[in-house]
Design an enzyme around this catalytic site. Structure first.
Site, short mmCIF file in Angstrom:
data_model
loop_
_atom_site.label_atom_id
_atom_site.label_comp_id
_atom_site.label_asym_id
_atom_site.label_seq_id
_atom_site.Cartn_x
_atom_site.Cartn_y
_atom_site.Cartn_z
N ASP A 399 12.27 9.62 42.40
CA ASP A 399 12.68 10.56 42.97
C ASP A 399 12.02 11.33 43.86
OD1 ASP A 399 15.22 12.34 44.44
OD2 ASP A 399 14.40 13.78 42.88
N GLU A 402 10.43 9.75 49.53
CA GLU A 402 10.45 9.80 50.98
C GLU A 402 9.20 10.09 51.38
OE1 GLU A 402 12.24 11.56 49.10
OE2 GLU A 402 14.04 10.39 49.27
N ASP A 482 21.59 12.90 47.72
CA ASP A 482 22.06 14.30 47.06
C ASP A 482 23.30 14.64 48.18
OD1 ASP A 482 20.67 14.53 45.48
OD2 ASP A 482 19.14 16.55 47.31
O1 MIG Z 1 14.81 18.38 44.96
O2 MIG Z 1 15.40 15.88 40.37
O3 MIG Z 1 18.52 13.26 44.60
O4 MIG Z 1 19.34 13.30 41.79
O5 MIG Z 1 18.61 14.99 40.30
C1 MIG Z 1 15.66 17.80 44.27
C2 MIG Z 1 16.38 17.27 41.11
C3 MIG Z 1 15.05 16.69 43.18
C4 MIG Z 1 16.67 15.26 43.87
C5 MIG Z 1 17.91 14.44 43.52
C6 MIG Z 1 18.57 14.33 42.75
C7 MIG Z 1 18.31 14.64 41.27
C8 MIG Z 1 17.11 16.62 41.85
N1 MIG Z 1 16.23 15.43 42.46
#
Ligand code: MIG
Length: 821
Positions: A399, A402, A482
């Site tokens: 995650d 980016e 999200d």
């Molecule tokens: O700032 O890991 O898109 O699926 O649950 C949020 C916590 C960070 C974003 C992801 C989401 C995940 C969440 N993450």
């Protein structure tokens, strides 16, 4: 350059000597601009252009071997125009302007270049311009929102963490600078710009009828693909950037996630509930809260004292664990934090121009970031997973790549951050974040994927990534980030997933039920599960701090509908898995717009021949949710031809259009006439072996065929012959139907102990007679399924004859046909 290659460098005056010559590539230079044209495959031209010299021939998307392939180009000169062609594609270069039109093998203009060398500006930027076909529709570009057809829109490529994105949000998480253009006549071509910098694609928004692709930097290096069918373009794109490897079968099962299941006991309770509710499932995810102070590659031992025991216990229930591993390593020197210490010891974190580490705030607080464009950093990153892998963790979730940084301008790191490229066939060099930003997530997921393969060389890795770049499908599945719990998002999400599939990302899903916003109504959650059951990746997930939205939440009637659809996915697993395996060879996605299977639908009917609201999974199943998902109003379904079947009743439909009355308990699914669809008895996990027979559902019609594919589901043995592949065809005969079982390939021994053949559209009262190898088979009629049912042994080859005219009283003994006497 190989010694045998022919390089044509044209001083303009000498061009006339090239008439009818054959070259491997052509390099032209005019006004300080150098242009190169080559054909890496039949039907694909690659065009590169630079100031003074060509851009570096290296790529994160297209492996070296595919870039260096060069088909001979036949050269013809007419006045100031040079034509270069292979059998299936041609480039026509104007020698004065270096404008390069691309035509297909039949001379149809695919791309009329309006810029030529003027595309390059002195400051290192570029703006290519081309005339768009008047009736072209545009798809691809990854998970962009806006409209399904990208025509008339403009999109920016800059990977961005876009919490609660909307229809108007752009850019989003991913960069896939590839689009597929399809005309109303179903003729398609594609374009892939292999440039990782910030770029913009404008499909006639600013200038009507003009495609413009611009950027502030990076190479002008693009490929045009000729088609002619939409599927051809996708196959050509897959030739360049690869197709997704065959996922472990469990990744096609239902996956339950939430931010976060916070303790060992909570994870176990979720697993127990999935089983006691008889909700088939394969995966539970652990989000950031399993970690110690949100530090990647640590575990909060109070909450999760024993990951291996947890993983083992879940595994016996058919559930695998997937853990999040984010790229932001806590900036915590001297604290015994192994991920930081080992990375710092090898000097693998990104730096500012002065030489100090770049540090940005994310979940662990101040964090440093691995320099994934160095092969050494990727190797180190992969090794960080060793502990979890030996604990039995089955997959990883990347995650925030980016990369996402809190409280930073643009929510990412500054452009001046220095990356070091030491990888593939790139010349080793340093570069700024402006070049590496859009490929950071792809390289992160590549590091995870390759690391897992090194740790367990015979296990198919499963990686889920949020950010990526073209070609990233070789390493990871993806989700759309999200989203919001709304009807509008459910609808928009379908468009995003279809376009991701058209962009190479065949394994994509969105958070079932929606991630953010108000909790979903029971009906919205139910519809999301219904549609999700047919998505390539079927994963429920939601934000922290929200009320529960697991499939069992809400009134029993709603839960029962969700259970039915999740179960249906497991019954359909042989069909889905065969589509996944086909995808790994062809790049044709599992989830498809109707026009991909039936290009002619674009010519008639509105809403792109139904492709805006309906879609297909594999080649045979068409899903037709209401165009306005929450509306109780009737709606029209347009099928791509006559003789389709209702999947749920097995009944053959008259005509090609029908009116549907929405019902929350139903999702209309139709079957292509001529389909043969494998199904299996219900299991609660792909880890459990089904008991009984493989079902083959036959829907008589033209081009009747279907495929069975099976293997162990988890290892790479299928690459060494450990698989089963078989094609089954059906033919109408004067007295009924003949099923031809082609010879099996591969050495895998299937679980089934026989076959149940369902011939649908069966309206007779009595069962047919059926024979295999001269012997009579037991037959009956299944009225609910509108099918004649024939019980057969497992047929590794051979023929089943079905005699409709000699229908028998199911009570009486079967009579062999005259021919068998
Ligand atoms: O700032 O890991 O898109 O699926 O649950 C949020 C916590 C960070 C974003 C992801 C989401 C995940 C969440 N993450």
């Amino acid at each position: 350059m190989r010694p045998s290659s022919v390089l044509a460098v044209l001083a303009l005056g000498a061009a006339s000597t090239l008439h009818a010559e054959t070259v491997e590539r052509m390099v032209l230079s005019r006004g300080g601009v150098v242009l190169e044209v080559s054909a890496p495959a039949s039907g694909i031209v690659r065009i590169r252009m630079g100031r003074g010299k060509l851009p570096e021939d290296a790529s994160w998307a297209v492996p070296a071997a595919r870039r260096s392939a060069r088909l001979p180009l036949k050269v013809t000169r007419r006045g100031e125009q040079v034509l270069l062609r292979t059998a299936n594609i041609a480039a026509r270069i104007d020698l004065r302007t270096l404008r390069t039109d691309v035509l297909d093998g039949g001379g149809r203009l695919l791309l009329a270049d309006l810029a030529g060398r003027a595309a390059l500006s002195p400051d290192g930027g570029f703006r290519m311009r081309g005339r768009m076909g008047g009736d072209d529709h545009v798809f691809g570009l990854g998970d962009k929102t806006g409209t399904f057809d990208r025509k008339g829109g403009a999109y920016t490529m800059w990977n961005t963490d876009t919490y609660k994105f909307t229809q108007a949000t752009d850019p989003l998480y991913k960069t896939v600078p590839f689009f597929l253009a399809v005309s109303d006549r179903g003729q398609a071509h594609g374009l892939f710009l292999d440039n990782t910098w910030r770029t913009t694609f404008d499909f006639g928004k600013t200038e009507r009828g003009v495609l413009s692709i611009s950027g502030e930097g990076g190479p002008v290096d693009y490929y045009v693909m000729a088609g002619p069918a939409p599927k051809d373009v996708l196959q050509q794109y897959a030739r360049l950037t690869g197709s997704a490897p065959l996922m472990p079968q469990w990744a096609l099962g239902f996956q339950q996630s939430k931010w976060s299941y916070k303790t060992d006991a909570e994870v176990r309770a979720i697993a127990r509930r999935l089983r006691s509710e008889r909700l088939p499932s394969d995966v539970i995810y652990m989000d950031i809260d399993y970690q110690d102070r949100s530090r990647p590659f640590t575990v909060n031992r109070q909450a999760f004292p024993h990951v291996r025991r947890l993983a083992d216990d879940l595994r016996t229930q058919g559930i695998r664990l997937v853990l999040i591993t984010d790229p932001h390593i806590a900036n915590a020197p001297g604290q015994g934090y192994a991920a930081y210490d080992s990375g710092a010891a090898q000097d693998l974190f990104l730096k500012l121009p002065g030489g100090r580490y770049y540090s940005g705030d994310v979940w662990p607080g101040a964090a440093v970031f691995p320099d994934f464009s160095r092969a050494q950093a990727r190797r180190w990153w992969g090794e960080l997973h060793a502990g979890f892998v030996s604990d039995g963790v089955a997959g990883f979730w990347n995650d925030m790549n980016e990369p996402s940084i809190f409280n930073a301008p643009g929510k990412t790191m500054p452009l001046e951050v220095v990356h070091r490229i030491e990888s593939d066939d790139f010349a080793p060099r340093s570069t700024s974040h402006a070049e590496m930003h859009n490929v950071y997530g792809q390289l992160n997921s590549r590091a995870t994927y390759e690391g897992l393969l090194r740790l367990q060389p015979d296990v198919r890795p499963f990686v889920l990534t949020r950010a990526t770049y073209a070609g990233g499908q070789r390493y990871a599945a993806t989700w759309t980030g999200d989203n919001v719990s709304s009807w509008q998002h459910l609808k928009m999400g379908m468009q995003q997933l279809v376009n991701l599939g058209l962009s190479g990302f065949s394994y994509a899903g969105n958070d079932i039920g929606g991630y953010a916003g108000e909790r979903p109504s029971p009906e919205l959650l139910t519809r999301w599960f219904q549609l999700g059951a047919f998505m390539p990746l079927f994963r429920a997930h939601a934000e922290t701090g929200r009320a529960d939205q697991e499939p069992w939440v809400g009134v029993a009637a709603q839960v029962e509908i969700r259970r039915r659809f999740i179960s249906e996915r497991y019954r359909l697993m042989p069909y889905l898995y065969a589509a996944a395996e086909e995808n790994s060879r062809s790049g044709i996605p599992l989830l498809r717009p109707v026009f991909l299977n039936f290009p002619s639908v674009l010519a008639h009917g509105d809403r792109l021949g139904g492709s805006e609201d309906q879609f297909m999974i594999g080649g045979d199943l068409l899903l037709a949710p209401s165009p306005m998902l929450e509306s109780p109003g009737d709606y029209n379904v347009e099928l791509p031809g006559k003789g389709w079947y209702d999947y749920w009743t097995g009944r053959r439909l008259d005509g090609k259009g029908l009116v549907v009355k929405p019902d929350i308990a139903q999702l209309p699914v139709y079957v292509r006439p001529g389909a043969i669809i494998p199904r299996q008895p219900l299991v609660q996990s792909t880890a459990f072996i089904p008991e009984g027979r493989l079902e083959l559902h036959v829907y008589p019609g033209a081009g009747c065929q279907g495929d069975i594919y099976a293997d162990d589901g988890v290892s790479l043995a299928y690459q060494r012959g450990g698989f089963l592949r078989q094609r089954i065809r059906c033919e109408q005969t004067p007295s009924g139907l003949k099923l031809l079982f082609e010879q099996r390939e591969g050495s895998w021994r299937p679980w089934w102990n026989g076959m149940a053949l369902y011939v649908h559209g069966w309206d007779a009262e009595a069962a047919p007679q059926a024979y295999a190898a001269g012997g009579a088979l037991a037959t009956s009629v299944d009225r609910e399924q509108n099918a004649a049912v024939i019980l057969a042994p497992d047929l590794a080859g051979g023929v089943v004859e079905i005699d409709r005219q000699r229908a028998v009283d199911p009570q009486g003994p079967p009579q062999p046909p005259a021919s068998a006497l």
